[in-house]
Design an enzyme around this catalytic site. Structure first.
Site, PDB file in Angstrom:
ATOM      1  N   ARG A  28       1.087  41.417  40.952  1.00 32.44           N
ATOM      2  CA  ARG A  28      -0.104  41.766  41.784  1.00 32.44           C
ATOM      3  C   ARG A  28      -0.917  42.676  41.105  1.00 32.44           C
ATOM      4  O   ARG A  28      -2.080  42.491  41.024  1.00 32.44           O
ATOM      5  CB  ARG A  28       0.121  41.847  43.054  1.00 32.44           C
ATOM      6  CG  ARG A  28       0.630  40.866  44.063  1.00 32.44           C
ATOM      7  CD  ARG A  28       1.157  41.065  45.214  1.00 32.44           C
ATOM      8  NE  ARG A  28       1.185  39.833  46.170  1.00 32.44           N
ATOM      9  CZ  ARG A  28       1.889  39.766  47.379  1.00 32.44           C
ATOM     10  NH1 ARG A  28       2.699  40.962  47.871  1.00 32.44           N
ATOM     11  NH2 ARG A  28       1.978  38.872  48.022  1.00 32.44           N
ATOM     12  N   THR A  71       1.632  44.177  48.762  1.00 29.30           N
ATOM     13  CA  THR A  71       0.469  42.938  49.566  1.00 29.30           C
ATOM     14  C   THR A  71      -0.672  43.213  48.860  1.00 29.30           C
ATOM     15  O   THR A  71      -1.473  42.334  48.452  1.00 29.30           O
ATOM     16  CB  THR A  71       0.552  42.892  50.725  1.00 29.30           C
ATOM     17  OG1 THR A  71       2.028  42.811  51.178  1.00 29.30           O
ATOM     18  CG2 THR A  71      -0.194  41.610  51.381  1.00 29.30           C
ATOM     19  N   TYR A 120       2.475  29.295  56.970  1.00 29.39           N
ATOM     20  CA  TYR A 120       2.474  30.616  57.380  1.00 29.39           C
ATOM     21  C   TYR A 120       2.336  30.852  59.006  1.00 29.39           C
ATOM     22  O   TYR A 120       1.602  31.722  59.562  1.00 29.39           O
ATOM     23  CB  TYR A 120       0.839  31.100  57.010  1.00 29.39           C
ATOM     24  CG  TYR A 120       1.036  31.600  55.558  1.00 29.39           C
ATOM     25  CD1 TYR A 120       1.964  32.852  55.136  1.00 29.39           C
ATOM     26  CD2 TYR A 120       0.552  30.867  54.473  1.00 29.39           C
ATOM     27  CE1 TYR A 120       2.036  33.245  54.014  1.00 29.39           C
ATOM     28  CE2 TYR A 120       0.327  31.649  53.197  1.00 29.39           C
ATOM     29  CZ  TYR A 120       1.209  32.705  52.899  1.00 29.39           C
ATOM     30  OH  TYR A 120       1.293  32.973  51.661  1.00 29.39           O
ATOM     31  N   ASN A 141      -4.093  37.708  46.172  1.00 30.39           N
ATOM     32  CA  ASN A 141      -3.037  38.276  45.764  1.00 30.39           C
ATOM     33  C   ASN A 141      -1.958  37.511  44.948  1.00 30.39           C
ATOM     34  O   ASN A 141      -0.904  38.075  44.637  1.00 30.39           O
ATOM     35  CB  ASN A 141      -2.560  39.125  46.645  1.00 30.39           C
ATOM     36  CG  ASN A 141      -1.584  38.418  47.739  1.00 30.39           C
ATOM     37  OD1 ASN A 141      -1.600  37.427  47.753  1.00 30.39           O
ATOM     38  ND2 ASN A 141      -1.234  39.328  48.698  1.00 30.39           N
ATOM     39  N   LYS A 146      -0.420  31.411  43.621  1.00 31.38           N
ATOM     40  CA  LYS A 146      -1.527  31.092  44.720  1.00 31.38           C
ATOM     41  C   LYS A 146      -2.736  30.573  43.886  1.00 31.38           C
ATOM     42  O   LYS A 146      -2.519  30.888  42.765  1.00 31.38           O
ATOM     43  CB  LYS A 146      -1.736  32.184  45.381  1.00 31.38           C
ATOM     44  CG  LYS A 146      -0.763  32.944  46.359  1.00 31.38           C
ATOM     45  CD  LYS A 146      -1.150  33.957  47.382  1.00 31.38           C
ATOM     46  CE  LYS A 146       0.057  34.551  48.247  1.00 31.38           C
ATOM     47  NZ  LYS A 146      -0.416  35.462  49.447  1.00 31.38           N
ATOM     48  N   GLU A 179      10.949  28.213  53.765  1.00 29.47           N
ATOM     49  CA  GLU A 179      10.052  27.960  52.904  1.00 29.47           C
ATOM     50  C   GLU A 179      10.497  27.019  51.766  1.00 29.47           C
ATOM     51  O   GLU A 179       9.550  25.963  51.554  1.00 29.47           O
ATOM     52  CB  GLU A 179       9.529  29.234  52.593  1.00 29.47           C
ATOM     53  CG  GLU A 179       9.096  30.298  53.618  1.00 29.47           C
ATOM     54  CD  GLU A 179       8.530  31.591  53.157  1.00 29.47           C
ATOM     55  OE1 GLU A 179       8.961  31.872  51.896  1.00 29.47           O
ATOM     56  OE2 GLU A 179       7.879  32.198  54.195  1.00 29.47           O
TER      57      GLU A 179
END
Ligand code: RTP
Ligand code: MG
Length: 138
Positions: free
Chosen positions: A103, A92, A50, A113, A10, A127
């Site tokens: 994480r 998460t 998403y 995260n 990310k 995806e």
């Protein structure tokens, strides 16, 4: 049995220069990197990715964040890849993530995260198809 899953490093992790360290963790855990690229997505593309979270209160924040800078989408392969990547990622919320997870090591908050991983076979297929063409998956 060998299985494929989809992951994203990310924008927070890319900005902090953690992409290579996260890839090293993934390879050390036995995943083969089938395909990977670096790109930036629009808010609309993040919303499409998403879409299952569209009704959630954090949807705006999440899609704003995911379109805030470059990401590394990738396809990974190993036995039990979907569940094993989720385990390697950790919870998460990084505050609840187990020691040794990605994480725990690299994420700052529930919003930022560090990594995404598919949660089931059908979402993995969607995806992978969202970011990669068949010719990139040989
Ligand atoms: P991901 O889809 O990114 O792999 O993460 P996940 O399965 O662990 O979590 P999920 O429930 O699918 O949520 C997707 C992403 O939305 C953000 N989120 N924010 N503020 C909040 O309460 C909240 N809850 C979820 C997280 O960044 C999460 O990764
Ligand atoms: Mg998820």
């Amino acid at each position: 049995m060998s299985q494929r899953t989809f992951s994203i490093i990310k924008p927070d992790a890319v900005r902090k220069g953690h992409a290579a360290a996260i890839l090293a963790e993934i390879e050390k855990a036995g995943f083969k990197i089938v395909s990977i690229k670096r790109l930036s997505i629009s808010k609309a593309q993040a919303e499409g990715f998403y879409h299952v979270h569209a009704a959630r209160p954090f949807f705006g924040e999440l899609t704003e964040f995911m379109s805030s800078g470059p990401i590394f989408p990738m396809v990974l392969e190993k036995d039990n890849a979907i569940a094993d990547l989720r385990k390697l990622m950790g919870a998460t919320n990084p505050a609840q993530a187990e020691e040794g997870t990605i994480r725990k090591k690299f994420a700052a908050s529930i919003g930022e995260n560090a990594i995404h991983g598919s949660d089931a076979e059908d979402t993995a297929a969607f995806e992978i198809g969202y970011f990669f063409a068949g010719y990139e998956l040989k």
